[in-house]
Structure formats: structure tokens, C-alpha cells
Design an enzyme around this catalytic site. Structure first.
Site, PDB file in Angstrom:
ATOM      1  CE  LYS A 108      -4.492   0.701   0.144  1.00 16.51           C
ATOM      2  NZ  LYS A 108      -5.395   0.086  -0.203  1.00 16.51           N
TER       3      LYS A 108
HETATM    4  P1  NAD Z   1     -12.685   7.724  -2.377  1.00 14.33           P
HETATM    5  O1  NAD Z   1     -11.891   8.750  -2.061  1.00 14.33           O
HETATM    6  O2  NAD Z   1     -13.489   7.712  -3.897  1.00 14.33           O
HETATM    7  O3  NAD Z   1     -14.189   8.192  -1.358  1.00 14.33           O
HETATM    8  C1  NAD Z   1     -14.334   8.218  -0.200  1.00 14.33           C
HETATM    9  C2  NAD Z   1     -15.532   8.372   0.495  1.00 14.33           C
HETATM   10  O4  NAD Z   1     -15.411   8.542   1.676  1.00 14.33           O
HETATM   11  C3  NAD Z   1     -15.757  10.044  -0.114  1.00 14.33           C
HETATM   12  O5  NAD Z   1     -17.240   9.920  -0.491  1.00 14.33           O
HETATM   13  C4  NAD Z   1     -15.604  10.962   1.018  1.00 14.33           C
HETATM   14  O6  NAD Z   1     -16.430  11.929   1.061  1.00 14.33           O
HETATM   15  C5  NAD Z   1     -16.082  10.005   2.133  1.00 14.33           C
HETATM   16  N1  NAD Z   1     -15.665  10.002   3.394  1.00 14.33           N
HETATM   17  C6  NAD Z   1     -14.689  10.591   3.900  1.00 14.33           C
HETATM   18  N2  NAD Z   1     -14.582  10.903   5.248  1.00 14.33           N
HETATM   19  C7  NAD Z   1     -15.922  10.431   5.548  1.00 14.33           C
HETATM   20  C8  NAD Z   1     -16.547  10.779   6.781  1.00 14.33           C
HETATM   21  N3  NAD Z   1     -15.994  11.032   8.182  1.00 14.33           N
HETATM   22  N4  NAD Z   1     -17.671  10.204   6.849  1.00 14.33           N
HETATM   23  C9  NAD Z   1     -18.532   9.939   5.752  1.00 14.33           C
HETATM   24  N5  NAD Z   1     -17.737   9.960   4.544  1.00 14.33           N
HETATM   25  C10 NAD Z   1     -16.503  10.079   4.399  1.00 14.33           C
HETATM   26  O7  NAD Z   1     -12.312   6.270  -1.857  1.00 14.33           O
HETATM   27  P2  NAD Z   1     -12.496   5.192  -2.267  1.00 14.33           P
HETATM   28  O8  NAD Z   1     -11.793   4.543  -3.263  1.00 14.33           O
HETATM   29  O9  NAD Z   1     -14.120   4.918  -2.454  1.00 14.33           O
HETATM   30  O10 NAD Z   1     -12.331   4.208  -0.913  1.00 14.33           O
HETATM   31  C11 NAD Z   1     -13.116   4.071   0.088  1.00 14.33           C
HETATM   32  C12 NAD Z   1     -12.738   2.775   1.044  1.00 14.33           C
HETATM   33  O11 NAD Z   1     -12.800   1.661   0.027  1.00 14.33           O
HETATM   34  C13 NAD Z   1     -11.270   2.962   1.542  1.00 14.33           C
HETATM   35  O12 NAD Z   1     -11.406   2.301   2.801  1.00 14.33           O
HETATM   36  C14 NAD Z   1     -10.289   2.157   0.626  1.00 14.33           C
HETATM   37  O13 NAD Z   1      -9.100   1.779   1.229  1.00 14.33           O
HETATM   38  C15 NAD Z   1     -11.508   1.024   0.305  1.00 14.33           C
HETATM   39  N6  NAD Z   1     -11.132   0.386  -0.920  1.00 14.33           N
HETATM   40  C16 NAD Z   1     -11.095   1.057  -2.091  1.00 14.33           C
HETATM   41  C17 NAD Z   1     -10.832   0.237  -3.361  1.00 14.33           C
HETATM   42  C18 NAD Z   1     -10.912   0.992  -4.525  1.00 14.33           C
HETATM   43  O14 NAD Z   1     -10.793   0.349  -5.567  1.00 14.33           O
HETATM   44  N7  NAD Z   1     -10.857   2.083  -4.925  1.00 14.33           N
HETATM   45  C19 NAD Z   1     -10.678  -1.098  -3.245  1.00 14.33           C
HETATM   46  C20 NAD Z   1     -10.856  -1.790  -2.293  1.00 14.33           C
HETATM   47  C21 NAD Z   1     -11.009  -0.879  -0.845  1.00 14.33           C
END
Ligand code: NAD
Length: 428
Positions: A108
Site C-alpha cells: 500500500k
Molecule cells: P474515495 O476517495 O473515492 O471516496 C471516499 C468517500 O468517503 C468520499 O465520498 C468521502 O466524502 C467519504 N468520506 C470521507 N470521510 C468521511 C466521513 N468522515 N464520513 C462519511 N464519509 C466520508 O475512496 P474509495 O476508493 O471509495 O475508498 C473508500 C474505502 O474503500 C477505503 O477504505 C479504501 O481503502 C477502500 N477500498 C477502495 C478500493 C478501490 O478500488 N478504490 C478497493 C478496495 C477497498
């Protein structure tokens, strides 16, 4: 500061796999190896801002384990990124890849930066300088980043382009697979953008098959409306689920009969968040509520899809749901998890629920290697097959070991890792 903020996230990750290791007798030497990342790369690099000043940034790339294949894992841009967080996220990648049967290891990366505070030009310079600073610590056969919180396909294109330009003319096209989650035009895979959200929905569908529930009768609350939460909510809405409450970092909206997710999606993409939706002409029936309402709305399924440490002990007490599907990485604190367990609320763990992203990243890597593009149907079918096989493995390990789904998921992953270590040995 709350107790859960003082606890090391990496310590939580270690305790999670150690609990499963106890159940299946994993040899001590493998436990010891998996407790520590193999490499911790920290870089400090200067970037010029639009106003001409220079700012130093700190970036991380943690390579946890590569016994199964090249290191693989996302890159996060967030102001709270630190070594402890990235170490935990890297370890979870090792177990996730092992669980779903990918020939990939765990890594990561991240930069401590708030992407919302920078112009597109500044972000491009930050991404390119970070890629340059990482140098040969990444590579298509060595360590392959992908998007995570605060990063997207455009940034992955910049990583690929920077790495290609540093690789010399003869290798420029061979190194496309240095990063996944690129735009389709630049060698990305169809279906990668929505893959994690799609995978969360496939996992929920599998749970319905297992328990006899009907997917189209479920009510859902989703925390986070970015890549993962946004696509999940959209796809769940398409198959008839009632998505009742959604929150992001700008606000929380609810509608008892279900939110109009396509309208909310367009609004959030246009305005940078969901705030203001309820008062707009598009937010008919929607109501803006407090941030904490996401943890109290009565629903069948709660889907955390934002950041880690969200389901703390008090929130685990107030959650009014039957199932938690962890779309985010590490959203439940150990204290929160014990309370959910006592209350009989099932948890489908992150390493299983959000594995769709890394599965389609693997497909993108394969397509880049063979210079062939798969159809969207092909990607989707293969994703579903792999994820359901992993879900089946977790369900049978859970029956065999009489344990939680999280312990079962780690048990499946650990057995695979132990088998490979056992055959390969530890050299020198
Ligand atoms: P992103 O940046 O696209 O979205 C994050 C979202 O969380 C945004 O809508 C933001 O406004 C919201 N957010 C942030 N702080 C917040 C809070 N305190 N309360 C409510 N909402 C809040 O990120 P993402 O890629 O969607 O990732 C989200 C999660 O999924 C993370 O834990 C990431 O590690 C995990 N993840 C992502 C992927 C991927 O392919 N992008 C794959 C596996 C896991």
C-alpha cells in the site's frame, strides 16, 4: 482523543490474522514473517505550487509480502496518511490477495496530502514527483499500485506515463502494467472503475443465497459516496435495494422510501459532495440529517465505504442493522466488533467484501501483459466467479472452525500462504 484513535491500526491488522492463526495452527515462523512488512519506503519530495512556492510532501510505499507474487495495493491521498495506517493497509492486501487466490502479494502507498486543497496542475505535479521518488521501488513485475481514497484513474495515468518516460524508449509500452485502475483509453480495464462496488454487491448477493434473503427487499445505509460507496449504492439501487441513508465528508441525506441514487450521484459528482442535495429541486423526499444518523438509521444492511475506525464501540451499540458489509478497509474497531458480535450483527469482512477492486486490477494487469482488451461481460463474469469462490471458501471455513466470518477469511488466506511458504522454504 478517543481510545480507538490511540490504538495502532497495524496492531489491529496483526491481531486479526493472529486470532485466525490460533484456530488453524499456523507455524510460528510464518506468523512472525507476516507480522512485519518486508520493505518500508518513505520519501520526502518537493513540489512547486501554482503560486511559485515550493512545498515538501511525504509519501509511503509499504511492501508487506510477495511470496505469492508481485506486491499489489492502492495509493491513498489523504491528510491523515501515516506509516502506521499504510502498514495496516499493506498487510490487509496480502491476506486479501491470498484469500481470493490471486498470484499477487500485498502493498500500500500514500501521500499525506488533502487532494481537495490542490488544483489539478498541482495534483499532477505531486503524483509525478511521488512516482519519480519511488523510482524502481515500483514496477510491473515488482510492485503495482492502484487507486484508493483520494486518487483516481487520471492519477494512475500520470503514474504510468511518468514511469514509462523514466524507463527508456525500448520499454515504454512494456511497463503499462506498472499501475492498474488506469483510464480505459490508457490501458485500463473495462469494469475496473466500478469493480470494488460491484464486488461488494456480489458478496451481498452471495449472503442472500446463503441465508435465503431477497436482495431486492433489503434496505441499506452507505457511509462514503466515492468510488466504492458511490458505485455500490448505484448498483444496489439498480437491482431494487432501498438505499435509505448515504453520507460523505460533506453531509448525510436520508429518505425513508429510498433515495433517488442516480440523482444523488449526478449531484455529488457536480458539486463535489452530497451537501445541498436535500434542499435542491432534485432532492425530492430527501432530508439532510446529522452525521451520526448514518449509524442509527434502521436498515437491514450497513455498508461502511469511507475510512477505517468508523464503527467504534458507541456506534456499534447504536447501529440498527442485521448485517455489516465492510466495503472500506478496517472500518470496524476491535471494540466495535466485539459489540456487534454480542448483538448478533453479522460482519462480512473487508478482505472479502472489497476484494473486487484488486481482482479486476489483476485482470487489467493480465490484459496489459498480453496487449489484449477483454469485454465488460468477460470481466464481470470472471469477477463474479472468483468472488463467489472466495465467499464459498469462507462459508465452509466458518462451518469447519465454528468462528466468525473474519476469522474464517483469514484462515483461508493463511492456509494458502503457509502452503506456499512450506513448498518454497525461506531462503537464505
Ligand atoms: P474515495 O476517495 O473515492 O471516496 C471516499 C468517500 O468517503 C468520499 O465520498 C468521502 O466524502 C467519504 N468520506 C470521507 N470521510 C468521511 C466521513 N468522515 N464520513 C462519511 N464519509 C466520508 O475512496 P474509495 O476508493 O471509495 O475508498 C473508500 C474505502 O474503500 C477505503 O477504505 C479504501 O481503502 C477502500 N477500498 C477502495 C478500493 C478501490 O478500488 N478504490 C478497493 C478496495 C477497498
Amino acid at each position: 482523543m478517543d481510545a480507538y484513535r490511540q490504538r495502532s491500526l497495524h496492531q489491529t491488522a496483526v491481531e486479526q490474522f493472529q486470532r485466525a492463526a490460533e484456530l488453524i495452527d499456523i507455524e510460528e515462523r510464518y506468523r512472525e514473517i507476516l507480522t512485519h512488512p518486508k520493505n518500508e519506503v518513505i520519501v520526502n519530495f518537493p513540489v512547486q505550487m501554482d503560486d511559485g512556492r515550493w512545498r515538501m510532501f511525504r509519501g509511503y510505499r509499504i511492501q508487506h509480502n510477495n511470496v505469492l507474487g508481485p506486491y499489489k495495493g492502492g495509493i491513498r491521498f489523504h491528510p491523515d496518511v501515516d506509516l502506521d495506517e499504510v502498514k495496516a493497509l499493506a498487510a490487509w492486501m496480502t491476506f486479501k490477495c491470498a484469500l481470493v487466490g490471486l498470484p499477487l502479494g500485498g502493498a500500500k502507498g500514500g501521500v499525506t496530502v488533502d487532494p481537495n486543497e490542490h488544483s489539478d496542475d498541482e495534483l499532477e505535479r505531486i503524483v509525478r514527483r511521488f512516482t519519480h521518488a519511488l523510482g524502481n521501488n515500483i514496477g510491473p513485475e515488482h510492485d503495482i499500485p492502484a487507486p484508493d481514497v483520494g486518487t483516481n484513474s487520471r492519477m494512475m495515468d500520470w503514474i504510468m506515463d511518468t514511469f514509462a518516460n523514466l524507463s527508456g524508449p525500448a520499454n515504454r509500452h512494456q511497463v503499462k502494467g506498472v499501475v492498474t485502475g488506469k483510464s480505459v483509453a490508457c490501458g485500463g480495464s473495462l469494469g475496473r472503475e466500478e469493480a470494488t462496488g460491484q464486488g461488494v454487491l456480489y458478496t451481498l448477493r452471495h449472503w442472500c443465497g446463503e441465508t435465503g434473503e431477497r436482495l431486492d427487499q433489503l434496505s441499506i445505509a452507505v457511509q462514503g459516496f466515492g468510488n466504492v460507496g458511490g458505485h455500490f449504492a448505484r448498483l444496489a439501487h439498480d437491482v431494487g435495494c432501498r438505499v435509505i441513508t448515504v453520507s460523505d465528508h460533506t453531509g448525510t441525506v436520508t429518505a425513508e422510501k429510498g433515495l433517488d441514487i442516480p440523482e444523488l450521484w449526478s449531484w455529488a459528482r457536480e458539486h463535489g459532495g452530497i451537501a445541498g442535495f436535500a434542499e435542491s429541486a432534485y432532492g425530492l423526499n430527501a432530508e439532510e440529517v446529522s452525521t451520526e444518523a448514518i449509524f442509527t438509521t434502521p436498515v437491514d444492511v450497513f455498508v461502511p465505504a469511507a475510512l477505517e475506525n468508523q464503527i467504534t464501540a458507541p456506534r456499534a451499540v447504536s447501529l440498527d442493522c442485521r448485517l455489516v458489509v465492510e466495503a472500506a478497509n478496517g472500518p470496524t474497531t476491535p471494540e466495535g466488533e466485539s459489540i456487534l458480535e454480542r448483538r448478533g450483527i453479522e460482519v462480512i469482512p473487508d478482505v472479502l467484501a472489497n476484494a473486487g477492486g484488486v481482482i479486476v486490477s489483476y485482470f487489467e494487469w493480465l490484459q496489459n501483459k498480453s496487449a489484449r482488451a477483454w469485454s465488460a461481460e468477460d470481466v464481470d463474469e470472471r469477477l463474479r466467479t472468483m468472488l463467489w469462490a472466495a465467499n464459498d471458501a469462507v462459508v465452509s471455513a466458518r462451518c469447519e472452525l465454528a468462528c466468525t466470518r473474519r476469522e474464517a477469511a483469514y484462515a483461508v488466506a493463511l492456509r494458502r500462504l503457509q502452503e506456499v511458504y512450506g513448498s518454497r522454504g525461506i531462503f537464505p
